[in-house]
Write an enzyme that holds these catalytic residues in place. Structure first.
Site, PDB file in Angstrom:
ATOM      1  N   LYS A 455       5.921 -32.194-114.198  1.00 18.32           N
ATOM      2  CA  LYS A 455       6.826 -33.163-114.832  1.00 18.32           C
ATOM      3  C   LYS A 455       6.495 -34.535-114.244  1.00 18.32           C
ATOM      4  O   LYS A 455       6.950 -34.888-113.164  1.00 18.32           O
ATOM      5  CB  LYS A 455       8.290 -32.802-114.572  1.00 18.32           C
ATOM      6  N   TYR A 456       5.682 -35.283-114.963  1.00 22.19           N
ATOM      7  CA  TYR A 456       5.172 -36.541-114.437  1.00 22.19           C
ATOM      8  C   TYR A 456       6.250 -37.623-114.385  1.00 22.19           C
ATOM      9  O   TYR A 456       7.194 -37.629-115.181  1.00 22.19           O
ATOM     10  CB  TYR A 456       3.989 -37.022-115.290  1.00 22.19           C
TER      11      TYR A 456
END
Length: 853
Positions: A455-456
């Site tokens: 999850k950037y």
């Protein structure tokens, strides 16, 4: 500190829509003193100083019940006579076609009545006497003329609906009111349906369009002063007593009389006037906008002035959210006679009720019988199907204009065909549900295969591309999570997409879901979200780019004319990786394309746990867990002790938080699995080192059903000294943002802060868990009959500059988080936040939009 307009707590969704006000300044400037009152030349848009007569004397703070003196325009040697261009009542001449079938709902200029000055004072508070509109649609008399026959729909009718909405907290009454309103417009003036949908939604256009009202609070303030004659100080006292600009406008006009009776405002004319305000640009635009506002306010009668100003201020304050409007539209269409919609509705339509079936159910309802008749069951079944259809179409194609056109050309039966998912029009994205640990994920999904993805820490982006028909020049659009068009913010990504089209001659069109992340242009290393937020928000030139970005793709929902929403994620993911491999253009400044780093559960739990540790040690926010194939999961046992299984599709579900997408954030993973977006609504005076600062701060969430904010907890952790100082300056005691009296609509329950804040900011807050509280009233009755919910160990993360008040977390979401944590933590069963926390200093303040899915 953030300074932005206070939006309505009632509008959709959710989700950030197209702004009605783009440059709205803080309401502390709403009643800024205006040294000169002007009358405006609407053609030139330039002001010329002109006396309005004696100033009203206002004694609001000295005598209860005192009313301002009436302006006697007859004593003014040169009284200002207002003509409301485009807002006159349109009367039908004998033998003229029914206005409801007119494309624009307007008649020729020759048919307009000639209005002549009449000496004397005319009461502007009189309102038409409409029948109650919050009743059951089956007993609502649709055949009764709501306004004079063969005339367009007056704005007063829509205001009648808004008054009813603002006076109830009942969801049933809200849906009834909206259904009857839209059904009346469908029957008596179809051209008013689309403007009404936008006005009820508190917006002018779809969220991705560039139509912005762009009206400042000073323009509204000067307009109210000009038409009422009240001084700036009198207006300020009115505002201090009510806290609502619409109430101020209503009171300011309540005793004003005009020389001539102004024709009623029309729904279409009001909407078109707002569009004209949005179109006013360049030199003299402020004067042009003020002139339009004044004309509307002068023609407004009674409650119309209140809701006009609330619309202009983006603070409608009614309980009509987007979902309610869509449900009401569907029900209105089911109940509308087929010949009204053009006569094309099939007798066996699964959505539309026939005239006979609707009449039969109405007869049953009129007799007060319980609706167990087969005709009632059939009608309710059509309600359910129609509601699901309209909501499904809207989240894939959020454009009321296209939907209304599709309905008028084919009814509900062909709506999905006429208004499909379209490249260039954003769909609402799928959202992830929060989780607290890997154990919880395995408990939820069981043996179903899933993939874990980084999850950037970036900005979510929906990228649309289609090859040109004539010149082969691809059209590219980039939309945010809130469906705003940010194409001009990322010219490097636009160039990247065009390079991909050149590299793949067979590629025709696509819609990709992705995350834009700032990177080091040398080695491609990830940078923080703060780096990305330093980029300008629009009209960026390639030569000006200093922050390089990479598009990390994670889903494909449309490819070469085929909608992929119904395909399982495994197939969509495979297509994405095969058709869009990593791409790096050799052109200087161009963006990069890559796939999110991932690990599949079929590699074993050890591999997933190792991947989780990698995420914890990286610059990512955590993991997204996505179901690869559709399956079934076990629900909680029923009261009889039987275990039930429910289907869990791996499809792409627009605008839904689904268990097929789970997010696991690395911060507080043993506590809450998600942050809350909360609103600061009050504070206490600090002690010791914090003397002179506000600490703790009272935080609230939205109660959308009651259209208000509800206090949840006190927070004193996560603030830096710099932030404390800025908070004191922004919420200075005695300012328009801070008061010792509760001027703003907030339910503080058992909390009694020293001062109250004007709600206009959204803060991201993280806590350890949700607890039952004897002080908080948030979610009271949803999880306990005697206690609300509070947040234990709340910690400030950052100000959410990208979020409006209507996008703050809700009591429903808070209750859902509490239910989700039961059995996961012993502390979930009780306790409250006592405010005895240790501060954690923040080195930086984050101030831009980030991903939230």
């Amino acid at each position: 500190m953030s300074k932005r307009a206070q939006p309505s707590l009632s509008s959709s969704s959710q989700q950030k829509r197209a702004k009605l006000v783009s440059d709205q300044s803080s309401l502390k400037d709403f009643f800024r003193s205006s040294p000169t009152l002007t009358s405006h030349d609407s053609a030139a848009g330039k002001g010329k100083s002109k006396a309005l007569g004696p100033e009203l004397v206002e004694q609001l703070n000295t005598k209860k019940g005192a009313t301002p003196e009436v302006i006697d325009l007859t004593s003014d040697p040169e009284p200002t006579i207002y003509r409301v261009s485009g807002c006159e009542t349109l009367s039908a001449t004998p033998g003229q076609a029914d206005v409801r079938d007119s494309p624009g709902g307007a008649l020729d200029a020759s048919d307009r009545p000639s209005w002549k000055p009449v000496l004397g004072k005319h009461d502007i508070t009189a309102q038409p006497n409409y029948q109650p509109i919050g009743v059951d649609p089956l007993v609502y008399d649709i055949q009764k003329f709501p306004w004079p026959a063969n005339t367009p729909a007056p704005y007063s009718f829509l205001v009648h609906a808004l008054v009813t909405l603002s006076g109830t907290r009942s969801r049933i009454v809200i849906l009834n009111t909206l259904t009857n309103t839209l059904r009346t417009l469908l029957n008596w003036h179809r051209p008013s349906l689309l403007p009404s949908l936008y006005l009820l939604s508190n917006c002018l256009s779809p969220p991705y369009s560039l139509v912005e009202l762009g009206i400042g609070s000073s323009v509204i303030s000067k307009a109210i002063q000009h038409i009422s004659g009240l001084s700036s100080s009198a207006l300020r006292r009115l505002y201090n007593s009510s806290g609502d600009p619409g109430d101020v406008a209503f009171e300011a006009k309540s005793n004003v009389r005009t020389l001539i009776p102004h024709p009623p405002l029309l729904i279409t004319a009001v909407y078109n006037s707002l569009l004209n305000i949005a179109k006013s640009k360049g030199q003299g635009a402020a004067n042009q906008k003020q002139a339009i506002v004044e004309k509307l306010l002068v023609a407004a009668k009674g409650e119309e002035s209140r809701y006009l100003v609330r619309t202009l201020s983006q603070n409608l304050r009614v309980g009509a959210v987007r979902t309610s409007i869509l449900i009401a539209l569907a029900r209105a269409l089911v109940l509308t006679s087929p010949h009204i919609l053009g006569g094309f509705v099939r007798e066996d339509s699964p959505y539309h009720g026939t005239s006979q079936s609707v009449s039969a159910v109405q007869s049953i309802a009129a007799e007060g019988k319980k609706a167990f008749d087969p005709a009632c069951d059939e009608l309710h079944e059509k309600f359910t199907k129609a509601e699901a259809l309209v909501k499904r179409v809207f989240v894939r194609h959020p454009n009321y204009e296209h939907i209304v056109a599709g309905l008028f050309n084919g009814g509900l039966d062909s709506l999905e065909v006429r208004v499909p998912l379209t490249v260039g029009i954003p769909l609402h994205p799928t959202l992830g549900s929060p989780t607290r640990s890997l154990d919880e994920i395995y408990d939820r999904l069981g043996d179903l295969p899933f993939v874990a993805e980084f999850k950037y820490d970036g900005q979510r982006a929906q990228i649309h591309g289609v090859r040109g028909v004539k010149d082969d020049n691809p059209s590219v659009h980039i939309f945010s999570r809130h469906l705003e068009d940010m194409t001009t913010k990322y010219p490097d990504i636009v160039h990247l997409v065009r390079c991909i089209f050149e590299d793949q001659p067979q590629l025709q069109s696509f819609i990709i879901d992705s995350e834009i992340v700032a990177i080091d242009p040398g080695d491609g290393g990830l940078k923080s979200f703060q780096e990305l937020s330093n980029r300008a928000r629009k009209d960026v030139e390639m030569s000006d780019i200093k922050i390089s970005v990479c598009v990390f793709t994670f889903d494909l929902v449309y490819l070469d004319g085929e909608v992929l929403l119904a395909r399982p994620f495994r197939e969509r993911r495979s297509l994405l990786r095969s058709r869009f491999p990593p791409f790096l253009s050799c052109d200087k400044g161009a963006g990069r394309l890559d796939h999110v780093e991932s690990c599949e559960s079929e590699n074993g739990r050890d591999a997933i746990e190792e991947f989780w540790q990698k995420a914890v040690e990286s610059r990512s926010e955590g993991l997204m867990i996505k179901l690869l194939d559709s399956g079934t999961i076990q629900e909680d046992r029923t009261q009889k002790g039987n275990a039930r299984r429910k289907p869990l599709p791996a499809t792409y579900e627009p605008d839904k938080r689904t268990s097929a997408w789970l997010k696991l954030k690395k911060d507080y993973v043993v506590g809450l699995g998600d942050t809350l977006d909360m609103v600061p609504v009050g504070a206490w005076h600090g002690n010791g080192r914090k003397a002179g600062w506000w600490s703790p701060v009272l935080l609230a969430v939205r109660d959308s059903s009651n259209d208000c904010l509800v206090a949840v907890c006190k927070c004193m952790s996560g603030f830096s000294d710099t932030f404390y100082k800025e908070m004191v300056a922004h919420y200075s005691e005695g300012s328009d943002n801070c008061s010792t009296q509760p001027l703003w609509r907030t339910d503080t329950g058992g909390f009694r802060p020293d001062v109250y804040f004007r709600p206009h900011e959204v803060w991201e807050i993280r806590g350890a868990d949700i607890t039952l509280s004897p002080v908080s009233l948030a979610a009271l009755g949803m999880v306990s009959s005697s206690r609300g919910l509070s947040l234990r160990f709340p910690r400030f993360i950052k100000t959410r500059e990208d979020k409006l008040l209507e996008q703050a977390s809700t009591v429903d979401f808070l209750a859902q988080m509490w239910k989700g944590q039961q059995g996961k933590s012993a502390t979930a069963q009780g306790g409250t936040d006592d405010g005895d926390l240790v501060d954690v200093e923040l080195d930086t303040e984050e101030v831009a939009e980030e991903s939230d899915y």
